[in-house]
Design an enzyme around this catalytic site. Structure first.
Site, PDB file in Angstrom:
ATOM      1  N   SER A 112       0.865  -1.195   0.000  1.00  0.00           N
ATOM      2  CA  SER A 112       0.000   0.000   0.000  1.00  0.00           C
ATOM      3  C   SER A 112       0.898   1.240   0.000  1.00  0.00           C
ATOM      4  O   SER A 112       0.445   2.338  -0.334  1.00  0.00           O
ATOM      5  CB  SER A 112      -0.924   0.009   1.221  1.00  0.00           C
ATOM      6  OG  SER A 112      -0.200  -0.236   2.417  1.00  0.00           O
TER       7      SER A 112
ATOM      8  N   GLU B 296      -8.903  -9.848   3.158  1.00  0.00           N
ATOM      9  CA  GLU B 296      -9.277  -8.484   2.753  1.00  0.00           C
ATOM     10  C   GLU B 296     -10.603  -8.496   1.996  1.00  0.00           C
ATOM     11  O   GLU B 296     -10.788  -9.251   1.030  1.00  0.00           O
ATOM     12  CB  GLU B 296      -8.167  -7.874   1.872  1.00  0.00           C
ATOM     13  CG  GLU B 296      -8.501  -6.436   1.486  1.00  0.00           C
ATOM     14  CD  GLU B 296      -7.298  -5.580   1.105  1.00  0.00           C
ATOM     15  OE1 GLU B 296      -6.168  -6.115   1.059  1.00  0.00           O
ATOM     16  OE2 GLU B 296      -7.502  -4.376   0.876  1.00  0.00           O
TER      17      GLU B 296
ATOM     18  N   LYS C 113       4.848 -11.296   3.123  1.00  0.00           N
ATOM     19  CA  LYS C 113       3.457 -11.573   2.731  1.00  0.00           C
ATOM     20  C   LYS C 113       3.371 -11.554   1.210  1.00  0.00           C
ATOM     21  O   LYS C 113       4.051 -10.758   0.556  1.00  0.00           O
ATOM     22  CB  LYS C 113       2.527 -10.513   3.328  1.00  0.00           C
ATOM     23  CG  LYS C 113       1.072 -10.614   2.853  1.00  0.00           C
ATOM     24  CD  LYS C 113       0.114  -9.837   3.727  1.00  0.00           C
ATOM     25  CE  LYS C 113      -0.009  -8.370   3.388  1.00  0.00           C
ATOM     26  NZ  LYS C 113      -0.438  -8.079   2.014  1.00  0.00           N
TER      27      LYS C 113
ATOM     28  N   ASP D 228       5.603  -6.795   2.380  1.00  0.00           N
ATOM     29  CA  ASP D 228       4.957  -7.351   1.190  1.00  0.00           C
ATOM     30  C   ASP D 228       5.947  -7.646   0.078  1.00  0.00           C
ATOM     31  O   ASP D 228       6.792  -6.797  -0.252  1.00  0.00           O
ATOM     32  CB  ASP D 228       3.940  -6.341   0.640  1.00  0.00           C
ATOM     33  CG  ASP D 228       2.536  -6.605   1.132  1.00  0.00           C
ATOM     34  OD1 ASP D 228       2.191  -7.780   1.382  1.00  0.00           O
ATOM     35  OD2 ASP D 228       1.776  -5.629   1.273  1.00  0.00           O
TER      36      ASP D 228
HETATM   37  O1  KIV Z   1      -0.391  -3.440   1.461  1.00  0.00           O
HETATM   38  C1  KIV Z   1      -0.994  -3.411   2.529  1.00  0.00           C
HETATM   39  O2  KIV Z   1      -0.952  -2.438   3.284  1.00  0.00           O
HETATM   40  C2  KIV Z   1      -1.778  -4.576   2.874  1.00  0.00           C
HETATM   41  C3  KIV Z   1      -2.756  -4.430   3.998  1.00  0.00           C
HETATM   42  C4  KIV Z   1      -3.939  -3.682   3.523  1.00  0.00           C
HETATM   43  C5  KIV Z   1      -3.147  -5.743   4.561  1.00  0.00           C
HETATM   44  O3  KIV Z   1      -1.670  -5.579   2.264  1.00  0.00           O
END
Ligand code: KIV
Length: 261
Positions: free
Chosen positions: A48, A183, A114, A86
């Site tokens: 994000s 989500e 993630k 991420d």
């Molecule tokens: O990228 C992000 O911030 C996310 C969250 C919304 C879980 O994946």
């Protein structure tokens, strides 16, 4: 932050004890420190980043180099929280790429990674975990698929979608994921998943019955007045407060008398 370091096991034990997990995103040193000092146990350097910090229209533009840069900044906060990051779009297409890029994020300071998806990325998930890096799953609406799917759609409304989510969550848990983000999953399906899978579910726009909740911090803090989201009611109007303080300071500067005046 002092206290025992949070690990993937800590979060699993929280589910076992019925303790809710409050997770938030951070992209730099001060936000990581502040969230950690507030006792948040799981901090995510989410992709994000692309939308809330870098000004991209969606997360598909975020690169590995950008993620590494921000993970390094967040890791300098040395949080007690588990610091996850991420894997960005297209960085885990092959098993080799998934492991190499997870290692790059770990070298930058991420303690877990993630990636978005279920059974279709299971080989990558297994290989990442086998390389010693804890893995956090992400199911439901997958922001990295926004272009293919033509928008951000709630998942779990139909029987087949519900079955697919259950199968994906079980597969991720069996592969060794320590938790899974849900989500924009319908609250009913999120509740069922939470009851069925042995690992913590961390919801975002997925109702109150997940084992935990995660939000994008700037959304919670009202830092992005240009966008509004159904699932977040900002708890602070940081944007308005910043504008007011900056205006006041500017006026103060403008009132200062010049040497010639
Ligand atoms: O990228 C992000 O911030 C996310 C969250 C919304 C879980 O994946």
């Amino acid at each position: 932050m002092t206290g025992t370091k949070v690990t993937a096991d800590t979060l699993r034990a929280m589910k076992a004890r019925g303790e809710k997990i409050a997770a938030l995103t951070a992209y730099d040193f001060p936000m990581t420190r502040l969230l950690d000092e507030a006792g948040i146990p799981l901090i995510l350097v989410g992709d994000s980043l692309g939308m809330v910090v870098l000004g991209y229209p969606d997360t598909t533009h975020v690169t590995m180099a950008e993620m590494e840069h921000h993970v390094r900044a967040a890791a300098r906060g040395k949080p007690r929280a588990l610091l996850a990051a991420d894997l960005p779009y297209h960085s885990y297409e092959s098993i080799e790429d998934a492991v190499a890029n997870a290692k790059r994020l770990a070298a930058a300071g991420a303690e877990a990674v993630k990636a978005e998806g279920g059974r279709e990325i299971l080989q990558q998930v297994r290989a990442i975990i086998a390389s010693g890096i804890p893995f956090l799953g992400h199911l439901g609406m997958l922001p990295q698929r926004v272009i293919e799917e033509g928008g951000y759609h709630v998942k779990g409304k139909s029987g087949p979608e519900q079955q697919a989510l259950l199968a994906d969550a079980h597969a991720l848990a069996a592969a060794g994921a320590f938790a899974v983000v849900l989500e924009l999953v319908t609250p009913r399906v999120a509740k069922e998943l939470t009851q069925q899978v042995p690992i913590p579910t961390i919801g975002i726009g997925a109702g109150p019955d997940c084992d935990g909740q995660i939000l994008v911090s700037p959304d919670l803090l009202g830092m992005l007045p240009w966008f509004s989201l159904k699932h977040v009611k900002p708890k602070l109007n940081a944007a308005e407060q910043m504008r007011a303080v900056v205006k006041e300071w500017k006026q103060g500067v403008e009132r200062l008398k010049g040497l010639s005046g």
